[in-house]
Write an enzyme that holds these catalytic residues in place. Structure first.
Site, PDB file in Angstrom:
ATOM      1  N   PRO A  21       0.789  -1.224   0.000  1.00 36.86           N
ATOM      2  CA  PRO A  21       0.000   0.000   0.000  1.00 36.86           C
ATOM      3  C   PRO A  21       0.830   1.289   0.000  1.00 36.86           C
ATOM      4  CG  PRO A  21      -0.088  -1.071   2.144  1.00 36.86           C
ATOM      5  CD  PRO A  21       0.561  -2.048   1.201  1.00 36.86           C
ATOM      6  N   ASN A  22       0.311   2.257  -0.740  1.00 36.22           N
ATOM      7  CA  ASN A  22       0.885   3.615  -0.840  1.00 36.22           C
ATOM      8  C   ASN A  22       2.159   3.684  -1.686  1.00 36.22           C
ATOM      9  OD1 ASN A  22      -1.104   4.902   0.877  1.00 36.22           O
ATOM     10  ND2 ASN A  22      -0.146   3.776   2.545  1.00 36.22           N
ATOM     11  N   ARG A  29       5.208  10.913  -2.632  1.00 35.27           N
ATOM     12  CA  ARG A  29       4.959  10.689  -1.210  1.00 35.27           C
ATOM     13  C   ARG A  29       6.256  10.862  -0.404  1.00 35.27           C
ATOM     14  NH1 ARG A  29       4.774   4.541   0.968  1.00 35.27           N
ATOM     15  NH2 ARG A  29       4.235   5.007   3.111  1.00 35.27           N
ATOM     16  N   TYR A  34      11.433   8.651   0.880  1.00 37.07           N
ATOM     17  CA  TYR A  34      11.352   7.599  -0.154  1.00 37.07           C
ATOM     18  C   TYR A  34      12.011   7.982  -1.480  1.00 37.07           C
ATOM     19  CZ  TYR A  34       8.059   5.556   3.143  1.00 37.07           C
ATOM     20  OH  TYR A  34       7.489   5.026   4.269  1.00 37.07           O
ATOM     21  N   ASN A  85       7.962  -5.691  -1.495  1.00 35.97           N
ATOM     22  CA  ASN A  85       7.987  -4.593  -0.540  1.00 35.97           C
ATOM     23  C   ASN A  85       6.579  -4.539   0.040  1.00 35.97           C
ATOM     24  OD1 ASN A  85       7.969  -2.298   0.937  1.00 35.97           O
ATOM     25  ND2 ASN A  85       8.955  -0.990  -0.597  1.00 35.97           N
ATOM     26  N   ALA A  88       3.443  -0.907   4.583  1.00 33.14           N
ATOM     27  CA  ALA A  88       2.980  -0.910   5.986  1.00 33.14           C
ATOM     28  C   ALA A  88       2.541  -2.307   6.445  1.00 33.14           C
ATOM     29  CB  ALA A  88       1.836   0.079   6.154  1.00 33.14           C
ATOM     30  N   HIS A  91       4.582  -4.651   8.888  1.00 32.30           N
ATOM     31  CA  HIS A  91       4.565  -4.569  10.345  1.00 32.30           C
ATOM     32  C   HIS A  91       3.289  -5.141  10.964  1.00 32.30           C
ATOM     33  CE1 HIS A  91       7.753  -1.952   9.066  1.00 32.30           C
ATOM     34  NE2 HIS A  91       6.893  -1.100   8.528  1.00 32.30           N
ATOM     35  N   ASP A  98       1.454 -15.625   5.991  1.00 36.90           N
ATOM     36  CA  ASP A  98       0.941 -16.985   5.776  1.00 36.90           C
ATOM     37  C   ASP A  98       0.850 -17.300   4.293  1.00 36.90           C
ATOM     38  OD1 ASP A  98       0.746 -17.357   8.485  1.00 36.90           O
ATOM     39  OD2 ASP A  98      -1.445 -17.188   8.585  1.00 36.90           O
ATOM     40  N   GLU A 109      12.620  -9.727   0.827  1.00 32.78           N
ATOM     41  CA  GLU A 109      11.874  -8.550   1.281  1.00 32.78           C
ATOM     42  C   GLU A 109      12.725  -7.308   1.039  1.00 32.78           C
ATOM     43  OE1 GLU A 109      10.877  -8.827   5.449  1.00 32.78           O
ATOM     44  OE2 GLU A 109      10.468  -6.679   5.587  1.00 32.78           O
ATOM     45  N   HIS A 111      12.861  -2.813   1.180  1.00 30.04           N
ATOM     46  CA  HIS A 111      12.272  -1.530   1.585  1.00 30.04           C
ATOM     47  C   HIS A 111      13.109  -0.402   1.018  1.00 30.04           C
ATOM     48  CE1 HIS A 111       9.499  -3.410   4.351  1.00 30.04           C
ATOM     49  NE2 HIS A 111      10.490  -4.216   4.683  1.00 30.04           N
ATOM     50  N   LEU A 112      12.429   0.662   0.647  1.00 33.80           N
ATOM     51  CA  LEU A 112      13.129   1.846   0.140  1.00 33.80           C
ATOM     52  C   LEU A 112      13.918   2.507   1.271  1.00 33.80           C
ATOM     53  CD1 LEU A 112      10.028   3.175  -1.796  1.00 33.80           C
ATOM     54  CD2 LEU A 112      12.118   2.321  -2.877  1.00 33.80           C
ATOM     55  N   SER A 113      13.246   2.689   2.400  1.00 30.16           N
ATOM     56  CA  SER A 113      13.869   3.396   3.521  1.00 30.16           C
ATOM     57  C   SER A 113      14.519   2.393   4.471  1.00 30.16           C
ATOM     58  CB  SER A 113      12.808   4.202   4.279  1.00 30.16           C
ATOM     59  OG  SER A 113      11.853   3.327   4.870  1.00 30.16           O
ATOM     60  N   ARG A 118      13.826   4.729  11.723  1.00 32.67           N
ATOM     61  CA  ARG A 118      12.540   5.441  11.788  1.00 32.67           C
ATOM     62  C   ARG A 118      11.777   5.088  13.071  1.00 32.67           C
ATOM     63  NH1 ARG A 118       9.658   4.629   6.258  1.00 32.67           N
ATOM     64  NH2 ARG A 118       8.468   6.387   7.095  1.00 32.67           N
ATOM     65  N   ARG A 122       8.180   0.460  13.162  1.00 34.13           N
ATOM     66  CA  ARG A 122       8.654  -0.075  11.867  1.00 34.13           C
ATOM     67  C   ARG A 122       9.816  -1.060  12.038  1.00 34.13           C
ATOM     68  NH1 ARG A 122       6.022   3.315   8.075  1.00 34.13           N
ATOM     69  NH2 ARG A 122       5.694   5.365   8.968  1.00 34.13           N
TER      70      ARG A 122
HETATM   71  C1  DQA Z   1       8.435   0.932   3.344  1.00 30.85           C
HETATM   72  C2  DQA Z   1       8.620   1.081   4.855  1.00 30.85           C
HETATM   73  C3  DQA Z   1       7.298   0.876   5.593  1.00 30.85           C
HETATM   74  O1  DQA Z   1       7.480   1.052   6.988  1.00 30.85           O
HETATM   75  C4  DQA Z   1       6.277   1.897   5.132  1.00 30.85           C
HETATM   76  O2  DQA Z   1       5.027   1.656   5.743  1.00 30.85           O
HETATM   77  C5  DQA Z   1       6.144   1.948   3.641  1.00 30.85           C
HETATM   78  C6  DQA Z   1       7.342   1.829   2.815  1.00 30.85           C
HETATM   79  C7  DQA Z   1       9.738   1.252   2.574  1.00 30.85           C
HETATM   80  O3  DQA Z   1       9.828   0.839   1.412  1.00 30.85           O
HETATM   81  O4  DQA Z   1      10.616   1.934   3.093  1.00 30.85           O
HETATM   82  O5  DQA Z   1       5.063   2.202   3.118  1.00 30.85           O
HETATM   83  O6  DQA Z   1       8.118  -0.426   3.078  1.00 30.85           O
END
Ligand code: DQA
Length: 162
Positions: A21-22, A29, A34, A85, A88, A91, A98, A109, A111-113, A118, A122
């Site tokens: 999501p997002n 964003r 990011y 990725n 959210a 977490h 599952d 897995e 993640h950008l950040s 943070r 997270r």
């Molecule tokens: C994220 C890190 C997550 O905590 C956050 O909710 C995201 C992006 C990242 O790519 O850094 O939406 O997965």
């Protein structure tokens, strides 16, 4: 005269790339967290790397947990590995964890950040224990490093993947 081998050429490995999501808003964003690269930019770079590595990449983004679970379920027997990725849902989502376990596929897995720089909430990933590994903190480059890691893993014999 040399005899021609009739063995079929090996099929390219199929990698499913999932964005949670997002992540459709990446580039607009919170650019300080990011970066400015959009998801389309990242996917274009992934496509180039996939060509270089000789693998096929399919991508899917959803803001909905159920849609992600459905896409993961349909990868079983159809794909060779998953790069995800979970955003959210990293977490919070036992359902994604599952579903990934149920595919029996290797998972990386990304993640950008760097989530460890943070908020404390997270710091915990429900996905990491079912993933072969995690790459985080390198912006769009995390996906490229993740793809390389997953392809390297898939090239190892099954008995030697951990
Ligand atoms: C994220 C890190 C997550 O905590 C956050 O909710 C995201 C992006 C990242 O790519 O850094 O939406 O997965």
């Amino acid at each position: 005269m040399a005899t021609r081998s009739r063995r079929p050429a090996p099929q390219p490995r199929r990698i499913l790339v999932l964005h949670g999501p997002n992540l459709n808003l990446v580039g607009k964003r919170e650019p300080a967290v990011y970066g400015n690269e959009t998801l389309a930019d990242i996917e274009a770079r992934l496509g180039e790397l996939a060509d270089e590595l000789g693998v096929k990449v399919e991508t899917f983004q959803s803001n909905s947990e159920g849609a992600l679970v459905d896409r993961i379920q349909s990868a079983r027997g159809q794909m060779d590995g998953i790069l995800i990725n979970p955003a959210a849902y990293t977490h919070t989502s036992i359902a994604l964890r599952d579903a990934l376990l149920a595919t029996d596929l290797p998972v990386v897995e990304v993640h950008l950040s760097n989530v460890h720089h943070r908020e404390e909430f997270r710091n915990r990933s429900l996905i990491a224990p079912v993933a072969a590994g995690q790459i985080l903190g390198f912006g769009g480059e995390s996906y490229l490093l993740g793809l390389r890691a997953l392809v390297a893993l898939l090239r190892k014999p099954l008995s030697n993947r951990r």
